[in-house]
Design a protein around this motif. Structure first.
Motif, PDB file in Angstrom:
ATOM      1  N   TYR A  11      -1.103  10.618   1.238  1.00  0.00           N
ATOM      2  CA  TYR A  11      -0.461   9.339   0.946  1.00  0.00           C
ATOM      3  C   TYR A  11      -0.295   9.151  -0.549  1.00  0.00           C
ATOM      4  N   ASP A  12       0.876   8.713  -0.966  1.00  0.00           N
ATOM      5  CA  ASP A  12       1.045   8.366  -2.373  1.00  0.00           C
ATOM      6  C   ASP A  12       1.332   6.864  -2.506  1.00  0.00           C
ATOM      7  N   ARG A  14       3.842   4.979  -2.596  1.00  0.00           N
ATOM      8  CA  ARG A  14       4.861   4.301  -1.791  1.00  0.00           C
ATOM      9  C   ARG A  14       4.326   3.895  -0.431  1.00  0.00           C
ATOM     10  N   ILE A  15       3.370   4.708   0.065  1.00  0.00           N
ATOM     11  CA  ILE A  15       2.926   4.457   1.433  1.00  0.00           C
ATOM     12  C   ILE A  15       1.434   4.147   1.519  1.00  0.00           C
ATOM     13  N   SER A  17      -1.763   1.656  -0.409  1.00  0.00           N
ATOM     14  CA  SER A  17      -2.279   0.778  -1.456  1.00  0.00           C
ATOM     15  C   SER A  17      -3.663   0.284  -1.064  1.00  0.00           C
ATOM     16  N   THR A  28       1.106   3.389   5.627  1.00  0.00           N
ATOM     17  CA  THR A  28       2.263   3.483   6.506  1.00  0.00           C
ATOM     18  C   THR A  28       1.960   4.514   7.589  1.00  0.00           C
ATOM     19  N   ARG A  33       3.619  -0.271   8.820  1.00  0.00           N
ATOM     20  CA  ARG A  33       2.570  -0.486   7.816  1.00  0.00           C
ATOM     21  C   ARG A  33       1.374  -1.172   8.451  1.00  0.00           C
ATOM     22  N   THR A  54      -3.737   5.288  -6.486  1.00  0.00           N
ATOM     23  CA  THR A  54      -2.350   5.408  -6.033  1.00  0.00           C
ATOM     24  C   THR A  54      -2.130   6.559  -5.050  1.00  0.00           C
TER      25      THR A  54
END
Ligand SMILES: [Zn+2]
Length: 300
Positions: A11-12, A14-15, A17, A28, A33, A54
């Motif tokens: 996971y980075d 964008r997907i 937190s 995600t 989500r 992140t």
């Protein structure tokens, strides 16, 4: 062939937190989500506090449960504004000598090494004869001893590098060491002297350099590497080639004499100052647009 089933997903930002307020992560997943509450101990909470990770990796255990690896990147502090350069002569005769006069000589470590090798020899003799049980026991102890010797050296390198970094912090200094990348290739072309052989083969010597570089990053101390040619032959006062005998250095030109490694560390510090000043003038020409740089001779 066995079918391969993916058991983890990367996971980075964008997907993924992380939210500290209620210790949840938002991921995600296939069906959209989702906010998932983390099962955390005090240790993990302490590590995550105030951080904005992140990236993460979601993994599936064999028993069907899920766990998540959260990557925390250590932010390195800004380098300190340097007022001077500390030159460090590594692994020549002593383990380390600095231009501040700090010195770690090889005596203590040599004594420990000698003791290790004596015990090792007697155990090796036992390991080659005697009953099967004695031989096995001797082999076990030998293995443990090599681990101990390695850990002793590592502990020593850790402390030496830490002391050098502390000295730099105390004096608002940059650290300069010799650039020895490629020393193996270079020195293989001609017969090497004892010191060079030791330097290029010793893992302990490279470990000390490695410790120095990662600690300098961690504490925001700038580390520069300088050309090692002549750092041991030249006089640090007048740059003439001097005379070395054993541990002493004597300059026939200006008359300076003293510890040979100390002279080396002064040379390394001088070169380090040149390297960092060159870098400093580059930032100057970027900051001040249209400013005419004075000739090099006018820069003090
Ligand atoms: Zn001189």
């Amino acid at each position: 062939m066995k079918a391969f089933k993916a058991t983890s997903a990367d996971y980075d930002a964008r997907i993924f937190s992380f939210r500290e307020k209620d210790w949840t992560v938002s991921l995600t997943l296939l069906n959209g989500r989702e906010h998932i509450k983390l099962d955390l101990g005090n240790y993990q909470r302490g590590k995550l506090k105030g951080r904005v990770p992140t990236s993460a990796q979601l993994c599936k255990h064999r028993d069907g449960s899920y766990y998540i690896h959260v990557q925390l990147k250590d932010e390195t502090p800004e380098p300190i504004e340097a007022k001077k350069v500390i030159g460090v002569d590594l692994g020549r005769r002593d383990i380390a000598v600095t231009s501040e006069g700090d010195k770690w000589d090889g005596k203590q470590i040599q004594q420990v090494r000698d003791r290790f090798s004596k015990v090792r020899a007697s155990l090796q003799a036992k390991a080659s004869k005697g009953t099967r049980a004695t031989r096995r026991r001797a082999r076990q102890i030998l293995q443990r001893l090599s681990g101990r010797e390695r850990r002793f050296q590592q502990w020593l390198n850790h402390n030496i590098s830490k002391a050098i970094i502390l000295s730099a912090l105390e004096h608002d200094a940059i650290i300069a060491i010799e650039d020895l990348t490629g020393i193996r290739d270079r020195t293989n072309q001609r017969p090497r002297n004892k010191t060079e052989r030791r330097r290029s083969n010793s893992w302990a010597f490279f470990q000390l350099r490695m410790f120095l570089s990662y600690k300098s990053l961690k504490y925001g101390v700038e580390l520069v590497a300088v050309n090692p040619a002549y750092t041991s032959q030249n006089c640090h006062v007048c740059y003439h080639i001097g005379l070395r005998s054993d541990k002493r250095f004597k300059c026939g030109n200006c008359g300076w004499h003293g510890d040979a490694d100390l002279n080396g560390s002064f040379n390394i510090a001088n070169l380090g100052a040149v390297v960092s000043r060159l870098r400093g003038s580059d930032t100057l020409s970027c900051d001040v647009q249209g400013y005419q740089k004075p000739p090099a001779s006018a820069v003090g």
